[in-house]
Design a protein around this motif. Structure first.
Motif, PDB file in Angstrom:
ATOM      1  N   LYS A  99      -4.248 142.186 101.974  1.00 48.84           N
ATOM      2  CA  LYS A  99      -4.783 141.147 101.111  1.00 48.84           C
ATOM      3  C   LYS A  99      -6.048 141.625 100.416  1.00 48.84           C
ATOM      4  CE  LYS A  99      -6.921 136.558 101.379  1.00 48.84           C
ATOM      5  NZ  LYS A  99      -7.424 135.485 102.265  1.00 48.84           N
ATOM      6  N   ASP A 100      -6.171 141.247  99.146  1.00 42.78           N
ATOM      7  CA  ASP A 100      -7.423 141.434  98.412  1.00 42.78           C
ATOM      8  C   ASP A 100      -7.680 140.154  97.625  1.00 42.78           C
ATOM      9  OD1 ASP A 100      -9.694 142.887  97.248  1.00 42.78           O
ATOM     10  OD2 ASP A 100      -8.514 142.825  95.403  1.00 42.78           O
ATOM     11  N   GLY A 101      -8.538 139.309  98.142  1.00 36.73           N
ATOM     12  CA  GLY A 101      -8.776 138.015  97.509  1.00 36.73           C
ATOM     13  C   GLY A 101      -7.510 137.177  97.518  1.00 36.73           C
ATOM     14  N   THR A 102      -7.014 136.833  96.334  1.00 33.95           N
ATOM     15  CA  THR A 102      -5.784 136.045  96.227  1.00 33.95           C
ATOM     16  C   THR A 102      -4.585 136.912  95.851  1.00 33.95           C
ATOM     17  OG1 THR A 102      -6.319 135.492  93.926  1.00 33.95           O
ATOM     18  CG2 THR A 102      -6.993 133.918  95.633  1.00 33.95           C
ATOM     19  N   THR A 103      -4.710 138.208  96.098  1.00 32.69           N
ATOM     20  CA  THR A 103      -3.585 139.129  95.917  1.00 32.69           C
ATOM     21  C   THR A 103      -3.101 139.575  97.290  1.00 32.69           C
ATOM     22  OG1 THR A 103      -4.411 139.937  93.785  1.00 32.69           O
ATOM     23  CG2 THR A 103      -2.827 141.325  94.942  1.00 32.69           C
ATOM     24  N   TYR A 104      -1.781 139.472  97.518  1.00 36.02           N
ATOM     25  CA  TYR A 104      -1.186 139.860  98.794  1.00 36.02           C
ATOM     26  C   TYR A 104      -0.234 141.025  98.573  1.00 36.02           C
ATOM     27  CZ  TYR A 104      -3.085 135.606 100.856  1.00 36.02           C
ATOM     28  OH  TYR A 104      -3.934 134.634 101.323  1.00 36.02           O
ATOM     29  N   PHE A 105      -0.075 141.854  99.617  1.00 32.01           N
ATOM     30  CA  PHE A 105       0.720 143.067  99.495  1.00 32.01           C
ATOM     31  C   PHE A 105       1.836 143.098 100.532  1.00 32.01           C
ATOM     32  CE2 PHE A 105      -3.704 144.093  98.344  1.00 32.01           C
ATOM     33  CZ  PHE A 105      -3.525 144.461  97.013  1.00 32.01           C
TER      34      PHE A 105
END
Length: 476
Positions: A396-402
């Protein structure tokens, strides 16, 4: 049943449903046990990995509680958090509730419509409540007459609803899960009329009356044997009511959850049940909720998503509305909320089981179907980043998920409703390799990107105008 009895029940439905239509089970939830014991049976391990690939399932609560449109089962339990009409005596209320079987007649029941709605949402597996805590059976058990096949629906060609629901979802290639409540508040072997029923537990001392508890164990085994042998292939046995458990499994963690714990052991002999079930259904997954050990093959946090990524198999159980079963004018989540929840759950390593309650006539609420269709529209285009994926160390980076799968990585950028579609997005961590193609899954377009200060910046097409709940990208 005479006309006066029917009139009394219907009058009770009107009065009490008015009192309960806004009541939801928000505070009484299953916690997630912190211990996990991985299965050793290779068939179970293989099926568990297959289940983890599915990612998105439907949990259907349906029973007599759908007639007045109230909380499932719990209104007949006498605990402090339960609210009932104070003008109705407790025993009278229980009689009224259990008598709802006499008017439960889902004449519009169409399991193929249910399966179609779930498939259109992009769901891949089913968990259906064959019996909830109130003891009303949604299958043709031979252990009691308190069942849908003994009431006004008994002559319908699809009266044995569990059988036909399972068949309809199998035709759509869903994995099949049978929800079964270990406690049975209607059974005299669990809630004995000799005593009051002060809480969710059995209401007599098992050490003093071992014969009665042994009869309950026999009753439970026989019902599960019916489900395991008479209802086709079943992938998951989803056992609810985690307070029915061996006393030795009650540790400090369980005590801290605050549910009432009796002095005796409510052991139903899971070893015997499991041996029977896995002989009939090789490789079947057990979800013996919160009872850490060999029969909690995956964990089931309820009404919440864990704060961090989890390595062990798990499933977040979230209702579409405030309630698990049908309640009029329920507060349904938007498709955007559900998609955002699904993305977060999958990136953290779990599956998401979305709860929906059909109405008493056997149909899904139209508002719920509309939300399901919108979810499915997103998954049809961007589901590659969801299905069969596994986690990344940096998820996760802020509101980005991987997520990742077969050598590909995926970045899923959550988007809030805006007046205009974004022109660019960016994230840190899990950066594309030099020369990698970065594709917007929604359109299939290969996009231009660059890295500045350890951050990837992706330019969306100049003519991109779609406002979507999430933008999913694939890259190497």
């Amino acid at each position: 049943m005479n006309k006066r009895t029917i009139k009394e029940i219907i009058l009770g439905l009107v009065c009490i449903s008015l009192s309960y239509s806004g009541y939801a089970q928000k505070d009484n939830v299953h916690q997630r046990s912190s211990e996990y014991q991985a299965p050793v049976d290779p068939l179970v391990k293989a099926k568990l990995e297959d289940w983890r690939d599915q990612k998105f399932g439907i949990l259907i609560h349906w029973g007599i509680y759908s007639v007045p449109g109230i909380i499932e089962s719990w209104s007949i339990c006498s605990e402090d958090w339960i609210e009932r009409d104070s003008t109705i005596a407790y025993n009278d209320y229980k009689k009224w509730y259990w008598n709802l079987e006499k008017v439960f007649n889902p004449v519009n029941f169409d399991p193929d419509q249910w399966a179609e709605a779930a498939e259109s949402a992009g769901m891949k597996y089913l968990v259906f409540t064959t019996k909830h805590h109130d003891g009303f059976n949604m299958f043709d058990t031979q252990q009691t007459d308190y069942k849908i096949t003994a009431g006004p629906f008994k002559n319908h060609p699809k009266a044995n609803v569990t059988k036909h629901i399972f068949e309809a979802f199998r035709k759509k290639d869903f994995m099949i899960g049978a929800y079964f409540s270990k406690p049975d508040w209607h059974s005299q072997y669990y809630w004995w009329d000799k005593y009051a029923t002060p809480n969710r537990n059995n209401n007599y001392d098992i050490n003093r009356y071992p014969w009665r508890w042994n009869k309950f164990k026999e009753f439970t085994f026989n019902q599960l044997n019916e489900l395991m042998t008479d209802y086709g292939s079943i992938d998951v046995l989803w056992l609810d009511g985690g307070w029915v458990r061996p006393k030795e499994t009650v540790n400090d963690e369980v005590r801290a959850w605050g549910a009432p714990i009796p002095e005796w052991s409510q052991d139903i002999d899971m070893d015997k049940i499991a041996a029977m079930a896995r002989e009939a259904q090789p490789g079947i997954i057990f979800a013996d909720r919160t009872v850490h050990g060999p029969y909690e093959n995956y964990q089931t946090p309820e009404r919440k998503i864990p704060d961090e990524k989890l390595e062990d198999p798990w499933e977040s159980c979230l209702p579409l509305g405030d309630n698990w079963g049908y309640v009029p004018n329920d507060n349904f989540k938007t498709s955007e909320e559900v998609i955002h929840n699904l993305v977060e759950v999958v990136a953290k390593g779990g599956n998401m089981l979305l709860g929906i309650g059909p109405e008493s006539d056997g149909t899904f609420p139209l508002d719920a179907v509309a939300v399901l269709e919108e979810i499915g529209e997103w998954l049809e285009k961007s589901g590659e980043a969801i299905y069969s994926t596994r986690t990344l160390g940096y998820y996760k980076d802020g509101t980005t998920y991987f997520t990742q799968k077969e050598g590909k990585k995926y970045a899923i950028v959550l988007v809030k409703k805006e007046k205009e579609a974004p022109k660019m997005v960016s994230w840190k961590g899990n950066l594309p390799k030099k020369g990698s193609k970065l594709t917007l899954l929604e359109t299939g377009e290969v996009l231009k990107w660059q890295i500045k200060n350890n951050e990837v910046i992706v330019n969306l097409p100049s003519d991109y105008e779609q406002v979507t709940p999430a933008l999913a990208f694939s890259f190497n």
